[in-house]
Write a protein that holds these residues in place. Structure first.
Motif, PDB file in Angstrom:
ATOM      1  N   ALA A 354     -17.575  38.374  41.076  1.00 22.41           N
ATOM      2  CA  ALA A 354     -16.362  38.373  40.256  1.00 22.41           C
ATOM      3  C   ALA A 354     -16.651  38.899  38.856  1.00 22.41           C
ATOM      4  O   ALA A 354     -15.864  39.671  38.288  1.00 22.41           O
ATOM      5  N   ALA A 355     -17.805  38.495  38.284  1.00 21.98           N
ATOM      6  CA  ALA A 355     -18.159  38.963  36.949  1.00 21.98           C
ATOM      7  C   ALA A 355     -18.425  40.464  36.941  1.00 21.98           C
ATOM      8  O   ALA A 355     -18.002  41.180  36.024  1.00 21.98           O
ATOM      9  N   ASN A 356     -19.125  40.956  37.966  1.00 20.89           N
ATOM     10  CA  ASN A 356     -19.400  42.398  38.050  1.00 20.89           C
ATOM     11  C   ASN A 356     -18.125  43.200  38.238  1.00 20.89           C
ATOM     12  O   ASN A 356     -17.966  44.286  37.679  1.00 20.89           O
ATOM     13  N   ASN A 429     -24.493  46.269  33.969  1.00 24.86           N
ATOM     14  CA  ASN A 429     -24.475  44.851  33.620  1.00 24.86           C
ATOM     15  C   ASN A 429     -25.496  44.635  32.527  1.00 24.86           C
ATOM     16  O   ASN A 429     -26.685  44.823  32.719  1.00 24.86           O
ATOM     17  N   SER A 430     -25.088  44.230  31.365  1.00 24.39           N
ATOM     18  CA  SER A 430     -25.986  44.106  30.231  1.00 24.39           C
ATOM     19  C   SER A 430     -26.921  42.927  30.420  1.00 24.39           C
ATOM     20  O   SER A 430     -26.493  41.816  30.687  1.00 24.39           O
ATOM     21  N   ASN A 431     -28.244  43.182  30.257  1.00 25.18           N
ATOM     22  CA  ASN A 431     -29.212  42.112  30.365  1.00 25.18           C
ATOM     23  C   ASN A 431     -29.234  41.233  29.128  1.00 25.18           C
ATOM     24  O   ASN A 431     -29.962  40.255  29.069  1.00 25.18           O
ATOM     25  N   SER A 432     -28.472  41.594  28.120  1.00 28.39           N
ATOM     26  CA  SER A 432     -28.426  40.775  26.922  1.00 28.39           C
ATOM     27  C   SER A 432     -27.600  39.517  27.142  1.00 28.39           C
ATOM     28  O   SER A 432     -27.711  38.560  26.388  1.00 28.39           O
ATOM     29  N   ARG A 433     -26.763  39.518  28.155  1.00 29.81           N
ATOM     30  CA  ARG A 433     -25.970  38.327  28.437  1.00 29.81           C
ATOM     31  C   ARG A 433     -26.845  37.252  29.066  1.00 29.81           C
ATOM     32  O   ARG A 433     -27.743  37.545  29.840  1.00 29.81           O
ATOM     33  N   PRO A 434     -26.603  35.971  28.760  1.00 29.43           N
ATOM     34  CA  PRO A 434     -27.402  34.905  29.397  1.00 29.43           C
ATOM     35  C   PRO A 434     -27.122  34.864  30.881  1.00 29.43           C
ATOM     36  O   PRO A 434     -26.016  35.186  31.340  1.00 29.43           O
ATOM     37  N   PRO A 435     -28.099  34.456  31.685  1.00 36.95           N
ATOM     38  CA  PRO A 435     -27.885  34.413  33.138  1.00 36.95           C
ATOM     39  C   PRO A 435     -26.879  33.346  33.516  1.00 36.95           C
ATOM     40  O   PRO A 435     -26.710  32.338  32.814  1.00 36.95           O
TER      41      PRO A 435
END
Length: 496
Positions: A354-356, A429-435
């Protein structure tokens, strides 16, 4: 100045938390009123399960509350303690407590009642694991076995326990006759209390007062979803209420076994399951090998829960997950824990998808120069989004130049498949976002299920496939079932 004050406050909070944890580790636990068993209840650790993260297509952390480390082996220790405290607070002079249980709650009640000088009688269904019956008898509990039946039947173990308590209340002679049959007696019985774990509000309140705050503190308040099954609904109700009061965005998902009607209750508002159809229903149903969770009614505790969604896990899939956790993490768990873990993986994959999808939709709008500032998109937001997309593309290019599976000198790193890294997030998808962070519960150990869940002959008798011996095949089988949407028709395909 404001940022400095926030940083100072956070630093002070972290120091205080470290001191609190250190004092907890060094202190001697003592409960002079309720006994040492009661002193050990709660404060269970939160453990990260990286092998489950390897089954997810994105950056995710899956954490599990190790409730099976309570002295009674389950989260029911919290409930039993709260229910006995409630009985004591009424000062009704009871010297016996009776409960209808599939085994775990009675095992938690028996030693706690013993420490208070109370007799404990448990009415259990006949499909209860033999290990639980042996444990109850060893704990000096009077065990009554009832035929497994629907809750609408008067012979259902909960109804039988309630009837026993009512008979003792209205006819003291009944209590005397029972006392003579019990293995020990501490004087004349005057009253018997029905613990009533399914509808007793002390059940949910115990988790609201302890389990919920512990999870919130251990995650520092940062979690995206909480996933657990419901036996009485107490854990789900207490934890969901506490977490949502702190952050309404936390997603609470019910993990339901096959044959339970709670999935349809959450999804469609109707407490129904296909096993209830007149042509296929059995007078005494044995719909699942997962003991202690799943219901065909809505309890008073379950009504208090705040649930957003539900997924169904079949018996065959729960068996696969239990064997996977044993081989990947060294955890020897029961069916309820395995069910929760597989449901957590499915919820994580659903939320990642859903986020992607939302990210791709937003990306599709990036680069389209707005025709003025009259719309929802402004020149400023358009410029920021374009810069972020450009930075993301540069990061992807760097990753392609230096693949994560290779060292810069060209040597291939050797990794154990049990410690496989979480798959990379889709491009953009930015890796800067927390998992994404999903929390579930390890609610039972495998030590009580040698005769059923961990017995290959028993699994064969139920038509359940044997998990593959090769770890790679086992992991691949779990990858295939970790994307199911949770509908009964799809999840129960192996059991029908």
């Amino acid at each position: 100045a404001g940022a400095g004050a926030v940083a100072a406050a956070w630093s002070w909070h972290c120091r205080l938390d470290r001191r609190r944890r250190a004092s907890r580790e060094e202190q001697v636990l003592d409960d002079p009123v309720r006994g040492a068993h009661a002193a050990l209840v709660g404060s269970t650790p939160l453990v990260r399960l990286r092998s489950l993260e390897a089954l997810c297509a994105g950056r995710v952390e899956i954490l599990a509350k190790a409730e099976h480390l309570n002295p009674g082996g389950t989260a029911k220790d919290r409930v039993a303690l709260a229910m006995l405290d409630a009985i004591d607070s009424k000062k009704s002079g009871v010297d016996a407590v009776v409960e209808g249980s599939s085994g775990s709650t009675a095992i938690a009640l028996a030693p706690l009642a013993e420490a208070r000088g109370l007799r404990c009688v448990a009415v259990v269904p006949d499909d209860c694991a033999a290990e639980k019956l042996e444990a109850l008898r060893a704990l000096r509990c009077d065990v009554r076995v009832a035929r497994a039946a629907s809750i609408s039947s008067p012979t259902h173990y909960v109804n039988a326990a309630r009837q026993l308590a009512e008979e003792a209340q209205h006819d003291p002679a009944t209590t005397k006759r029972d006392a003579a049959a019990w293995t020990r007696s501490r004087g004349r019985s005057t009253a018997m209390a029905f613990a009533d774990q399914f509808d007793n509000p002390a059940n949910a309140e115990a988790h609201y007062a302890s389990t919920g705050p512990e999870i919130h503190r251990q995650t520092a308040g940062r979690l995206n979803a909480f996933v657990t099954a419901a036996g009485t609904g107490g854990t789900l109700a207490g934890v969901s209420r506490y977490l949502k009061e702190r952050d309404p965005r936390v997603r609470v998902v019910l993990a339901d076994p096959q044959g339970s009607a709670l999935f349809a209750r959450v999804k469609y508002g109707v407490c129904y399951t296909p096993e209830m159809r007149e042509r296929s229903v059995r007078r005494h149903r044995y719909d699942t090998i997962v003991e202690g969770v799943g219901l065909d009614r809505v309890t008073a505790n379950f009504r208090r829960a705040s649930v957003d969604d539900a997924v169904v896990v079949s018996d065959a899939d729960a068996v696969l997950m239990a064997h996977y956790l044993l081989r990947a993490e060294g955890l020897f768990l029961g069916p309820s824990s395995a069910l929760n873990c597989l449901a957590a993986v499915r919820v994580a994959n659903q939320m990642l998808a859903a986020a992607n999808s939302a990210h791709e939709d937003a990306r599709g709008r990036v680069g389209q120069r707005p025709d003025g500032c009259g719309g929802a998109t402004t020149w400023w937001s358009w410029a920021v989004a374009t810069l972020c997309a450009s930075a993301s593309r540069r990061t992807s290019t760097t990753a392609e130049r230096h693949p994560p599976d290779d060292d810069h000198d060209g040597r291939r790193r050797c990794e154990d498949p049990r410690r496989a890294r979480t798959p990379a997030a889709p491009e953009g998808n930015s890796n800067s976002r927390p998992p994404l962070r999903v929390v579930t519960v390890l609610c039972d150990s495998g030590q009580r299920y040698f005769s059923r869940f961990w017995n290959r002959d028993f699994l064969d008798s139920r038509g359940l496939p044997t998990p593959p011996d090769d770890f790679g095949d086992l992991q691949e089988a779990l990858r295939e079932i970790s994307w199911l949407d949770g509908s009964p028709d799809e999840s129960l395909r192996k059991a029908t």
